[in-house]
Scaffold this motif. Structure first.
Motif, PDB file in Angstrom:
ATOM      1  N   LYS A 345       1.997  53.185  51.875  1.00 38.74           N
ATOM      2  CA  LYS A 345       1.495  51.667  51.545  1.00 38.74           C
ATOM      3  C   LYS A 345       0.162  51.805  50.842  1.00 38.74           C
ATOM      4  O   LYS A 345      -0.082  51.105  49.890  1.00 38.74           O
ATOM      5  N   LEU A 346      -0.442  52.945  50.893  1.00 41.80           N
ATOM      6  CA  LEU A 346      -1.685  53.315  49.964  1.00 41.80           C
ATOM      7  C   LEU A 346      -1.028  53.427  48.699  1.00 41.80           C
ATOM      8  O   LEU A 346      -1.675  52.918  47.556  1.00 41.80           O
ATOM      9  N   ILE A 347       0.072  53.903  48.383  1.00 41.26           N
ATOM     10  CA  ILE A 347       0.617  54.308  46.854  1.00 41.26           C
ATOM     11  C   ILE A 347       1.096  53.126  46.504  1.00 41.26           C
ATOM     12  O   ILE A 347       1.066  52.559  45.252  1.00 41.26           O
ATOM     13  N   GLU A 348       1.920  52.293  47.352  1.00 41.94           N
ATOM     14  CA  GLU A 348       2.194  50.855  47.102  1.00 41.94           C
ATOM     15  C   GLU A 348       1.096  49.956  46.455  1.00 41.94           C
ATOM     16  O   GLU A 348       1.278  49.367  45.298  1.00 41.94           O
ATOM     17  N   GLU A 349      -0.177  50.095  47.106  1.00 42.14           N
ATOM     18  CA  GLU A 349      -1.113  48.960  46.825  1.00 42.14           C
ATOM     19  C   GLU A 349      -1.602  49.512  45.386  1.00 42.14           C
ATOM     20  O   GLU A 349      -2.205  48.671  44.657  1.00 42.14           O
ATOM     21  N   ALA A 350      -1.867  50.835  45.245  1.00 38.91           N
ATOM     22  CA  ALA A 350      -2.182  51.314  43.993  1.00 38.91           C
ATOM     23  C   ALA A 350      -1.389  50.918  42.793  1.00 38.91           C
ATOM     24  O   ALA A 350      -1.609  50.600  41.832  1.00 38.91           O
ATOM     25  N   ASN A 374       9.404  58.819  49.647  1.00 38.97           N
ATOM     26  CA  ASN A 374       9.749  57.536  49.110  1.00 38.97           C
ATOM     27  C   ASN A 374      10.820  57.432  47.918  1.00 38.97           C
ATOM     28  O   ASN A 374      11.024  56.791  47.183  1.00 38.97           O
ATOM     29  N   GLY A 375      11.575  58.492  48.172  1.00 39.44           N
ATOM     30  CA  GLY A 375      12.743  58.668  47.234  1.00 39.44           C
ATOM     31  C   GLY A 375      12.258  58.976  45.596  1.00 39.44           C
ATOM     32  O   GLY A 375      13.013  58.486  44.677  1.00 39.44           O
ATOM     33  N   GLY A 376      11.269  59.644  45.515  1.00 43.67           N
ATOM     34  CA  GLY A 376      10.916  59.890  44.030  1.00 43.67           C
ATOM     35  C   GLY A 376      10.296  58.788  43.338  1.00 43.67           C
ATOM     36  O   GLY A 376      10.777  58.576  42.345  1.00 43.67           O
ATOM     37  N   GLY A 377       9.574  57.666  44.175  1.00 42.95           N
ATOM     38  CA  GLY A 377       9.403  56.400  43.600  1.00 42.95           C
ATOM     39  C   GLY A 377      10.294  55.327  43.814  1.00 42.95           C
ATOM     40  O   GLY A 377       9.920  53.944  43.430  1.00 42.95           O
ATOM     41  N   THR A 378      11.286  55.426  44.139  1.00 41.79           N
ATOM     42  CA  THR A 378      12.667  54.589  44.142  1.00 41.79           C
ATOM     43  C   THR A 378      12.338  53.351  45.135  1.00 41.79           C
ATOM     44  O   THR A 378      12.628  52.266  44.588  1.00 41.79           O
ATOM     45  N   LEU A 379      11.450  53.786  46.130  1.00 40.06           N
ATOM     46  CA  LEU A 379      11.309  52.668  47.116  1.00 40.06           C
ATOM     47  C   LEU A 379      10.344  51.482  46.601  1.00 40.06           C
ATOM     48  O   LEU A 379      10.550  50.442  47.117  1.00 40.06           O
ATOM     49  N   PHE A 380       9.389  51.910  45.778  1.00 43.80           N
ATOM     50  CA  PHE A 380       8.617  51.076  45.325  1.00 43.80           C
ATOM     51  C   PHE A 380       9.190  50.014  44.068  1.00 43.80           C
ATOM     52  O   PHE A 380       9.027  48.883  44.153  1.00 43.80           O
ATOM     53  N   VAL A 381       9.970  50.757  43.441  1.00 45.22           N
ATOM     54  CA  VAL A 381      10.638  50.073  42.068  1.00 45.22           C
ATOM     55  C   VAL A 381      11.783  48.971  42.835  1.00 45.22           C
ATOM     56  O   VAL A 381      11.842  47.818  42.114  1.00 45.22           O
ATOM     57  N   ASN A 382      12.273  49.181  43.726  1.00 41.67           N
ATOM     58  CA  ASN A 382      13.286  48.448  44.440  1.00 41.67           C
ATOM     59  C   ASN A 382      12.884  47.392  45.181  1.00 41.67           C
ATOM     60  O   ASN A 382      13.303  46.332  45.017  1.00 41.67           O
ATOM     61  N   ARG A 388       5.595  45.086  35.937  1.00 43.76           N
ATOM     62  CA  ARG A 388       5.143  45.168  34.466  1.00 43.76           C
ATOM     63  C   ARG A 388       5.040  46.707  34.228  1.00 43.76           C
ATOM     64  O   ARG A 388       5.090  47.133  33.399  1.00 43.76           O
ATOM     65  N   VAL A 389       4.242  47.187  35.102  1.00 43.25           N
ATOM     66  CA  VAL A 389       3.612  48.768  34.918  1.00 43.25           C
ATOM     67  C   VAL A 389       4.908  49.564  35.210  1.00 43.25           C
ATOM     68  O   VAL A 389       5.798  49.417  36.118  1.00 43.25           O
ATOM     69  N   ARG A 390       5.021  50.379  34.524  1.00 46.97           N
ATOM     70  CA  ARG A 390       6.254  51.530  34.446  1.00 46.97           C
ATOM     71  C   ARG A 390       5.819  52.750  35.540  1.00 46.97           C
ATOM     72  O   ARG A 390       4.911  53.495  35.437  1.00 46.97           O
ATOM     73  N   VAL A 391       6.421  52.878  36.426  1.00 42.78           N
ATOM     74  CA  VAL A 391       6.440  53.981  37.471  1.00 42.78           C
ATOM     75  C   VAL A 391       7.122  55.182  36.966  1.00 42.78           C
ATOM     76  O   VAL A 391       8.308  55.111  36.708  1.00 42.78           O
ATOM     77  N   VAL A 392       6.447  56.368  36.985  1.00 39.58           N
ATOM     78  CA  VAL A 392       7.031  57.484  36.528  1.00 39.58           C
ATOM     79  C   VAL A 392       6.594  58.476  37.463  1.00 39.58           C
ATOM     80  O   VAL A 392       5.484  58.862  37.942  1.00 39.58           O
TER      81      VAL A 392
END
Length: 588
Positions: A345-350, A374-382, A388-392
């Motif tokens: 939740k903290l990462i998602e809010e950031a 979070n599957g290497g960030g896939t959780l938030f992108v999905n 608009r921000v690129r998650v890397v």
């Protein structure tokens, strides 16, 4: 009585050092004061080194104080309190010390004295509380006179007291640190309500203008003397109003954010708002940290209640503002099953905050992109397909760094953490190079899945092993999972351990060599960087951090999450080199 006087000098030195340290702490708390910073630039390593011995003046003034006592022992008999002394001290300061400092300061800016003495103070581009003590020996001697007139003068006329000595000297340091803090804390409304106050007490904006336009704003604490001497900078009050009125909406959005986390309790004390000089060198456990461990532990536990990330540090690269945000969680908390939801939740809010304010790229550090989290960030992108921000996750460059550290003549490696994102990519890449990879995993299914991804002619180079004993003849170990002393003992003498595990493994073997975590050196044109990233050297960042920077500089519009695209490893590597990032070869 002699011992009492010496004790007072010792206590005063400690308190004065504490005043400067507390101001330094506040000045570096970017998450609290970023909108009210007078200069938005960061303080670099060069300035920190110049100001390393900022506390020399405390030693000098302690020596002068001891000398005064030896010549005037009657000073040890002053009372604890005398209200007449406070009034006398104030009069002596306003009537003698203030104008004396003003004229001496102007004299130090003369064409003859400035290049000999005062340039030393002005080589600090961005003011900081420690800048107040950054001066030449002559300037410190003159400051002894300025400080001594109110304190000793009050004692010599018979109104001296211990309270005057303590209160005046500590107030003097407090106001000096205030002016050099680079953070505007005096509201403009106060000056509007009491116009006379602007000539009685200066503000950080006022003093910062002196470092920009050195022929103005010479006062010690009272701009009244600049007005009388016709050296008042006309922009002082308008600039103060502008800075003190800023809100978060006026803040410039960073182009890139590296979302980091606390590694462990000890490393949490490597923050620049604790000890600036300590944070400017690679982290290592020091003895002076041990007494503070319980306090740091309590702070880390308290931060569990914090529901937002906070700004940790920033620097500029080719006009792009890069910031590091910290998730207020320590490494051990990432391995608590019940904490996973809160951390995500903290990462998602950031990420959403970065998207909202216009950040172009956000890169996830180490545990923030954990596959099980979070599957290497896939959780938030999905979950948020319209970001608009690129998650890397930056793992592509991490893999590239590790792979380019391995000598070309190596024909066999032993790989732990073999089925992780990085392990999989490293194994497949090395198989294409015809390098035999001993993949440590007990899951035959996961091994077979990775093996099938390799070209048919390269699949034979991927070999499953189930324990470290099977690698006792292999001298190249790539560690992606924590390795115990017993596991390391199976490595033959002369083995080199490459690693991508956080935290790094402990080097138990003296007959072997150990590489550091994958990292790259930033280009030379980076400005405002004054903090070392964990155990990395100056100007060096973890490869996943560098991967996000490359993503930004290349202008790539895709997210880099989930599994690593092996075909992109060389592409990312070449892009990093093109933009001036340099590899650090840890191989023997």
């Amino acid at each position: 009585m002699e011992n009492i006087w010496c004790l007072h000098i010792l206590i005063l030195c400690a308190l004065r050092g504490l005043v400067h340290q507390l101001w330094s702490t506040y000045s570096n708390m970017l998450y609290l004061n970023r909108t009210r910073r007078v200069s938005q630039q960061g303080i670099d390593y060069e300035q920190i080194d110049h100001e390393w011995d900022w506390d020399n003046f405390l030693i000098l003034q302690a020596i002068v104080g001891s000398f005064v006592y030896l010549n005037f022992p009657s000073l040890a008999n002053i009372p604890l309190w005398d209200v007449r002394g406070l009034i006398s001290c104030l009069i002596l300061h306003i009537g003698i010390s203030e104008p004396l400092f003003y004229w001496m300061h102007r004299l130090l800016h003369s064409s003859h004295l400035f290049p000999l003495y005062h340039w030393h103070h002005h080589e600090s581009k961005i003011t900081h509380p420690f800048t107040a003590g950054h001066a030449t020996f002559l300037e410190h001697l003159l400051l002894c006179v300025v400080v001594g007139i109110p304190t000793l003068g009050t004692a010599f006329i018979g109104y001296g007291s211990i309270s005057v000595m303590y209160s005046y000297i500590l107030a003097f340091d407090f106001l000096r640190c205030l002016g050099h803090s680079n953070v505007e804390i005096i509201p403009h409304s106060l000056y509007q309500r009491v116009p006379l106050l602007r000539y009685v007490i200066y503000c950080p904006t006022y003093h910062s203008l002196h470092h920009q336009e050195m022929k103005t704003n010479f006062c010690l604490f009272m701009p009244l003397y600049d007005m009388l001497g016709n050296t008042l900078n006309t922009a002082s009050w308008s600039l103060h109003k502008e800075i003190s009125s800023r809100t978060s909406t006026d803040e410039r959005a960073p182009d890139f954010v590296f979302l980091a986390h606390i590694v462990d309790i000890m490393s949490s004390m490597h923050a620049p708002f604790l000890f600036r000089s300590f944070s400017s060198v690679p982290f290592s456990t020091k003895l002076f940290l041990l007494p503070m461990w319980p306090f740091a532990f309590m702070v880390v536990l308290t931060m569990w209640l914090k529901t937002k990330t906070f700004l940790f540090s920033f620097y500029n690269i080719r006009g792009r503002l890069n910031q590091t945000w910290i998730v207020p969680r320590a490494g051990f908390q990432y391995f608590l099953p019940f904490a996973a939801e809160g951390i995500n939740k903290l990462i998602e809010e950031a990420i959403l905050r970065a998207d909202r304010i216009g950040v172009k790229v956000i890169s996830l550090a180490a545990l923030n992109k954990n596959e099980s989290l979070n599957g290497g960030g896939t959780l938030f992108v999905n979950k948020h397909p319209n970001l608009r921000v690129r998650v890397v996750h930056g793992n592509t460059l991490t893999a590239a760094v590790i792979l380019n550290e391995i000598p070309r003549d190596v024909n066999e490696v032993f790989l732990t953490g073999a089925t992780s994102k990085l392990g999989r990519a490293i194994a497949l890449y090395l198989a294409r190079r015809r390098v035999r990879v001993l993949m440590l995993t007990k899951s035959t299914e996961r091994f077979m899945k990775i093996q099938r991804e390799a070209p048919v002619e390269c699949q034979k180079y991927l070999v499953q092993v189930t324990n470290c004993k099977e690698a006792k003849q292999c001298k190249t170990w790539i560690i992606g999972k924590w390795s115990t002393p017993r596991e390391q003992s199976w490595a033959p003498s002369g083995t080199h351990f490459y690693q991508f595990v956080v935290p790094p493994i402990i080097p138990f073997r003296r007959d072997c060599t150990y590489g550091k975590l994958a990292a790259m050196r930033l280009p030379k044109d980076v400005t405002g960087l004054g903090t070392c990233e964990y155990t990395m050297g100056r100007g060096i960042v973890h490869a996943c951090h560098a991967g996000g920077i490359v993503h930004l500089l290349e202008g790539w519009t895709h997210h880099e999450v989930g599994a690593i695209d092996v075909d992109q490893i060389d592409v990312v590597w070449e892009a990093a080199l093109k933009h001036g990032l340099k590899p650090l070869y840890n191989s023997p």
